[in-house]
Design a protein around this motif. Structure first.
Motif, mmCIF file in Angstrom:
data_model
loop_
_atom_site.group_PDB
_atom_site.id
_atom_site.type_symbol
_atom_site.label_atom_id
_atom_site.label_comp_id
_atom_site.label_asym_id
_atom_site.label_seq_id
_atom_site.Cartn_x
_atom_site.Cartn_y
_atom_site.Cartn_z
ATOM 1 N N ARG A 16 2.270 -9.389 24.943
ATOM 2 C CA ARG A 16 1.936 -10.624 24.318
ATOM 3 C C ARG A 16 1.848 -10.681 22.871
ATOM 4 N NH1 ARG A 16 -2.423 -12.140 21.701
ATOM 5 N NH2 ARG A 16 -3.694 -10.709 22.868
ATOM 6 N N MET A 17 1.342 -9.483 22.153
ATOM 7 C CA MET A 17 1.338 -9.436 20.846
ATOM 8 C C MET A 17 2.822 -9.260 20.352
ATOM 9 S SD MET A 17 -2.167 -7.603 20.035
ATOM 10 C CE MET A 17 -1.929 -7.878 18.168
ATOM 11 N N ARG A 18 3.700 -8.536 20.794
ATOM 12 C CA ARG A 18 4.969 -8.442 20.495
ATOM 13 C C ARG A 18 5.810 -9.458 20.636
ATOM 14 N NH1 ARG A 18 9.399 -7.613 23.233
ATOM 15 N NH2 ARG A 18 8.519 -7.326 25.272
ATOM 16 N N ILE A 19 5.756 -10.227 21.590
ATOM 17 C CA ILE A 19 6.423 -11.384 21.920
ATOM 18 C C ILE A 19 6.092 -12.466 21.030
ATOM 19 C CG2 ILE A 19 6.767 -13.252 23.402
ATOM 20 C CD1 ILE A 19 6.764 -11.025 25.760
ATOM 21 N N GLU A 20 4.809 -12.603 20.774
ATOM 22 C CA GLU A 20 4.091 -13.433 19.505
ATOM 23 C C GLU A 20 4.937 -13.331 18.205
ATOM 24 O OE1 GLU A 20 -0.273 -14.359 21.275
ATOM 25 O OE2 GLU A 20 0.030 -13.093 19.717
ATOM 26 N N ARG A 21 5.226 -12.169 17.953
ATOM 27 C CA ARG A 21 5.984 -11.754 16.800
ATOM 28 C C ARG A 21 7.562 -11.688 16.850
ATOM 29 N NH1 ARG A 21 1.049 -9.907 17.084
ATOM 30 N NH2 ARG A 21 -0.283 -9.628 15.367
ATOM 31 N N ALA A 60 0.836 -0.945 13.509
ATOM 32 C CA ALA A 60 1.923 -1.723 13.495
ATOM 33 C C ALA A 60 1.712 -3.216 13.420
ATOM 34 C CB ALA A 60 2.759 -1.516 14.866
ATOM 35 N N PHE A 61 0.608 -3.734 14.256
ATOM 36 C CA PHE A 61 0.238 -4.990 14.218
ATOM 37 C C PHE A 61 -0.495 -5.445 13.049
ATOM 38 C CE2 PHE A 61 0.850 -4.505 18.906
ATOM 39 C CZ PHE A 61 1.984 -5.393 18.899
#
Length: 95
Positions: A16-21, A60-61
């Motif tokens: 989710r966090m990867r896709i949001e970015r 990374a986040f």
């Protein structure tokens, strides 16, 4: 919270966090200094992450590890650890 004998799977939150970015798995692997296959395996919940992997994802986040874990806490899956089967030794034959 994780109990003794349980493994933590964080793939839903990482994805989710990867896709949001709008990041690819390849890009997340690059910025987190993890192998692409490691990112895939964690994101697809094939493997439980190490503490080091959690810290690398957090960096990374751009957050602390505890902030990262809090951010994904509703998406964490806990499963009992897989027991390793003991191999039986072959019986010794008497000569």
């Amino acid at each position: 919270m994780i109990q003794t004998g349980e493994e933590m799977y964080i793939g839903l939150g990482v994805g989710r966090m990867r896709i949001e970015r709008d990041w690819t798995q390849e890009y997340l692997a690059e910025v987190s200094d993890l192998a692409y296959r490691t990112v895939q395996n964690i994101e697809y919940n094939r493997t439980s992450p190490s503490g080091t992997s959690i810290c690398k994802f957090a960096k990374a986040f751009e957050m602390e590890h505890w902030e990262f874990l809090k951010e994904i806490s509703d998406e964490v899956i806990y499963k009992p650890k897989k027991r390793k089967s003991k191999k039986k030794k072959p019986a010794k034959s008497e000569s």
